[in-house]
Design a protein around this motif. Sequence first.
Motif, PDB file in Angstrom:
ATOM      1  N   ALA A   7     -20.717 -11.716   4.297  1.00 25.50           N
ATOM      2  CA  ALA A   7     -19.280 -11.987   4.402  1.00 25.50           C
ATOM      3  C   ALA A   7     -18.958 -13.144   5.344  1.00 25.50           C
ATOM      4  O   ALA A   7     -17.882 -13.735   5.267  1.00 25.50           O
ATOM      5  N   LYS A   8     -19.884 -13.498   6.233  1.00 25.50           N
ATOM      6  CA  LYS A   8     -19.667 -14.602   7.170  1.00 25.50           C
ATOM      7  C   LYS A   8     -19.715 -15.961   6.490  1.00 25.50           C
ATOM      8  O   LYS A   8     -19.177 -16.940   6.997  1.00 25.50           O
ATOM      9  N   TYR A   9     -20.386 -16.027   5.333  1.00 28.94           N
ATOM     10  CA  TYR A   9     -20.732 -17.329   4.781  1.00 28.94           C
ATOM     11  C   TYR A   9     -19.981 -17.733   3.520  1.00 28.94           C
ATOM     12  O   TYR A   9     -19.667 -18.910   3.345  1.00 28.94           O
ATOM     13  N   ALA A  10     -19.745 -16.805   2.618  1.00 33.56           N
ATOM     14  CA  ALA A  10     -19.255 -17.230   1.303  1.00 33.56           C
ATOM     15  C   ALA A  10     -18.433 -16.140   0.647  1.00 33.56           C
ATOM     16  O   ALA A  10     -18.506 -14.963   1.008  1.00 33.56           O
ATOM     17  N   LYS A  11     -17.659 -16.554  -0.360  1.00 37.61           N
ATOM     18  CA  LYS A  11     -16.891 -15.615  -1.172  1.00 37.61           C
ATOM     19  C   LYS A  11     -17.667 -15.177  -2.407  1.00 37.61           C
ATOM     20  O   LYS A  11     -17.290 -14.214  -3.067  1.00 37.61           O
ATOM     21  N   THR A  12     -18.726 -15.926  -2.726  1.00 39.36           N
ATOM     22  CA  THR A  12     -19.564 -15.581  -3.882  1.00 39.36           C
ATOM     23  C   THR A  12     -20.955 -15.214  -3.398  1.00 39.36           C
ATOM     24  O   THR A  12     -21.589 -15.980  -2.668  1.00 39.36           O
ATOM     25  N   LEU A  29     -19.954  -4.903  -0.560  1.00 47.56           N
ATOM     26  CA  LEU A  29     -19.527  -6.299  -0.744  1.00 47.56           C
ATOM     27  C   LEU A  29     -18.120  -6.375  -1.332  1.00 47.56           C
ATOM     28  O   LEU A  29     -17.314  -7.233  -0.947  1.00 47.56           O
ATOM     29  N   LYS A  30     -17.821  -5.460  -2.265  1.00 45.60           N
ATOM     30  CA  LYS A  30     -16.491  -5.435  -2.876  1.00 45.60           C
ATOM     31  C   LYS A  30     -15.415  -5.092  -1.846  1.00 45.60           C
ATOM     32  O   LYS A  30     -14.292  -5.610  -1.900  1.00 45.60           O
ATOM     33  N   GLU A  31     -15.760  -4.218  -0.912  1.00 40.91           N
ATOM     34  CA  GLU A  31     -14.795  -3.864   0.140  1.00 40.91           C
ATOM     35  C   GLU A  31     -14.426  -5.070   0.995  1.00 40.91           C
ATOM     36  O   GLU A  31     -13.357  -5.097   1.615  1.00 40.91           O
ATOM     37  N   LYS A  32     -15.307  -6.066   1.019  1.00 34.42           N
ATOM     38  CA  LYS A  32     -15.032  -7.314   1.754  1.00 34.42           C
ATOM     39  C   LYS A  32     -14.314  -8.338   0.876  1.00 34.42           C
ATOM     40  O   LYS A  32     -14.058  -9.469   1.303  1.00 34.42           O
TER      41      LYS A  32
END
Length: 210
Positions: free
Chosen positions: A75-80, A100-103
């Motif tokens: 989550a620190k680096y990218a949306k994908t 990951l979806k929760e982020k």
Amino acid sequence: MLKKDIQIAVEKGVMLPLMEEFYTIQGEGFHTGTAAYFIRVGGCDVGCHWCDVKESWNADLHPPTQIEAIVDNAAKYAKTIVITGGEPLTWDMGPLTEGLKEKGLKIHIETSGAYPLTGTWDWICLSPKKNKLPVDEVYNKAHELKVIIYNKHDFIFAEEQAAKTNKNAILFLQPEWSKKEEMTPLIVDYVMNNPKWRVSLQTHKYLNIP
């Protein structure tokens, strides 16, 4: 944690054998050229002789890692986020993709499709292998089909795989890296004669990035 506890956690998908994770540019397939954070999970028994990450095969070589740590890093680096391997569907991908979806992240998978689909995915790249063919569910849900071309017979294999894959999947032919000089011209000709296919190249290797 005790060894047995770790084994149970891995079987449940709340820990995964993490080989590596890195932020880079997607080099292959439909999303070529876009930024993504890659999570490479260890473990694969498909056994492609030309695999360029054979060190991923033995899951025991890669430390079982809490998925919370994996999610926080991603989550620190990218949306994908791209989950790859090894063969990620060796493991239950439900807990990782849920985290990951929760982020609020978009999640892609690169898979041979050899095991049943687990997890929630925004994009499924199916790259089937002759050694261990995909299960029907992955054929049905794949967003793209990427067939690696190592020799001329692989064009026949590609058509067989395309016939099994859902009609909405985008079709790619990609030269195996060590045979790229020999196979790329054949792929170009094939795509020009069979325009339902597209050419995929391992552009990250040309760019000399991970």
